[in-house]
Write a protein that holds these residues in place. Sequence first.
Motif, PDB file in Angstrom:
ATOM      1  N   UNK A   1      19.218 -23.114 -45.061  1.00 57.19           N
ATOM      2  CA  UNK A   1      18.141 -22.642 -46.089  1.00 57.19           C
ATOM      3  C   UNK A   1      18.091 -21.110 -45.975  1.00 57.19           C
ATOM      4  N   UNK A   2      18.719 -20.344 -47.301  1.00 56.30           N
ATOM      5  CA  UNK A   2      18.350 -19.105 -47.065  1.00 56.30           C
ATOM      6  C   UNK A   2      17.052 -18.480 -47.230  1.00 56.30           C
ATOM      7  N   UNK A   3      16.557 -17.389 -46.442  1.00 54.20           N
ATOM      8  CA  UNK A   3      15.178 -16.975 -46.573  1.00 54.20           C
ATOM      9  C   UNK A   3      15.296 -15.717 -47.522  1.00 54.20           C
ATOM     10  N   UNK A   4      14.129 -15.397 -48.088  1.00 54.55           N
ATOM     11  CA  UNK A   4      13.980 -14.345 -48.961  1.00 54.55           C
ATOM     12  C   UNK A   4      14.205 -12.905 -48.447  1.00 54.55           C
ATOM     13  N   UNK A  11       9.043  -5.716 -43.679  1.00 53.59           N
ATOM     14  CA  UNK A  11       9.342  -7.203 -43.875  1.00 53.59           C
ATOM     15  C   UNK A  11      10.459  -7.597 -43.004  1.00 53.59           C
ATOM     16  N   UNK A  12      11.477  -6.540 -43.144  1.00 58.55           N
ATOM     17  CA  UNK A  12      12.631  -6.801 -42.264  1.00 58.55           C
ATOM     18  C   UNK A  12      12.214  -6.987 -40.915  1.00 58.55           C
ATOM     19  N   UNK A  13      11.523  -6.080 -40.271  1.00 56.56           N
ATOM     20  CA  UNK A  13      10.901  -6.220 -38.789  1.00 56.56           C
ATOM     21  C   UNK A  13      10.421  -7.321 -38.538  1.00 56.56           C
ATOM     22  N   UNK A  95      23.477 -12.397 -45.935  1.00 56.42           N
ATOM     23  CA  UNK A  95      24.014 -11.862 -47.129  1.00 56.42           C
ATOM     24  C   UNK A  95      23.151 -11.365 -48.241  1.00 56.42           C
ATOM     25  N   UNK A  96      22.342 -12.318 -48.547  1.00 57.96           N
ATOM     26  CA  UNK A  96      21.259 -11.954 -49.517  1.00 57.96           C
ATOM     27  C   UNK A  96      20.410 -10.605 -49.172  1.00 57.96           C
ATOM     28  N   UNK A  97      20.197 -10.349 -48.158  1.00 57.26           N
ATOM     29  CA  UNK A  97      19.630  -8.954 -47.672  1.00 57.26           C
ATOM     30  C   UNK A  97      20.459  -7.963 -48.004  1.00 57.26           C
ATOM     31  N   UNK A  98      21.721  -8.135 -47.611  1.00 58.53           N
ATOM     32  CA  UNK A  98      22.630  -7.200 -47.957  1.00 58.53           C
ATOM     33  C   UNK A  98      22.853  -6.785 -49.561  1.00 58.53           C
TER      34      UNK A  98
END
Length: 324
Positions: A1-4, A11-13, A95-98
């Motif tokens: 499951x992809x996270x937001x 939020x990244x940290x 990939x979603x973050x990129x």
Amino acid sequence: MSQPAPATPEEFYASPLSQAPWYYSVELFPGVVARGSFPDDLPMLPRKLTRHAEVAGQSCLDIGSMEGLLPTLLARRGAARVVATDAVPHCASRMAAVKQSYGVDFEFAAVGLLYDLHAKLRPQSFDFINFSGVLYHVYSPLMALASVRSLLRPGGLMVVSTNIFHDDGYRAEFNAGGRLQPEANTFWYLSVPLFDYMLRMLRLAPIDCLHFEHEGLGLTPPVPGLRSGYMSVLCQAREDLLPTGGDWYLQALKEHSWEWATLTDWAAADQHPRSAIQAAAPYDGVVRRDDLDAIDLWASVQNQPSHGPAVARDAHQLHLVDTD
Ligand SMILES: C[S@@+](CC[C@H](N)C(=O)[O-])C[C@H]1O[C@@H](n2cnc3c(N)ncnc32)[C@H](O)[C@@H]1O
């Protein structure tokens, strides 16, 4: 499951993404880098060769995309369509973050094993395909390449990159006992002439290449006496087999080999719309053949120096300023 995808460095940290093992190093926010698995100066040869394909306005497929470094750059260069793939969606959240950080969008398909990729992606076809860092991961490199060949438009360009070793014969070395490398998904290293022959068997003309030797980059040769390395080749889809003078075997393949006739869907490959994609002049040191509009990989690998340590934009790292 992809996270937001994280919208801020905070939020990244706070997210599992900051603890995840990244494949590429990726700057997600100014100065905030998700640390990848490679030395910062290890060259990413398919990235450099892809710059020699004029992908703006073209339809592109990337095979084995991990976090999507190359699909991001293809999108930034103005490709009309970019399809990223992987066997499984194991990098979906990264990939979603990129995509969010780089303001790009591209498709993704989880495609499983590659031996019938053309059947899974049918009836799509592409002007440009990147098939890098995958051939040594499959039991049967030629069979996987044969399938992928079906998806390339006539005149289209494909980057194929894999581990090689310096030997003038037509050989492959197997990773028996982990002797080539301990990574458990690695099977074959190809001799350079075998790599060249496999491409030409599948009507892919090598037109540009780069290589490095593992030892030259401080990567100890895994097997004493085996001069191993990595090679990236830009190829063009041609209409017919690409023999050297007197090679009756290639012609016989076409007439008599059930494997050759079946494992590539030649009817589809030949009926795709013709590609108008162009290639830039090749990198220094490539050696042209006398008998074909192509280069000779074995002569080129001996003539072209091993690629040395790379600057950031030529390496396995993505920065927000990068456009290619
Ligand atoms: C070494 S990485 C290469 C990543 C990227 N293409 C590059 O060159 O930087 C290998 C890629 O192939 C995928 N892969 C590994 N084994 C595979 C297999 N047997 N079938 C299909 N894909 C595989 C991995 O998930 C990963 O995306």
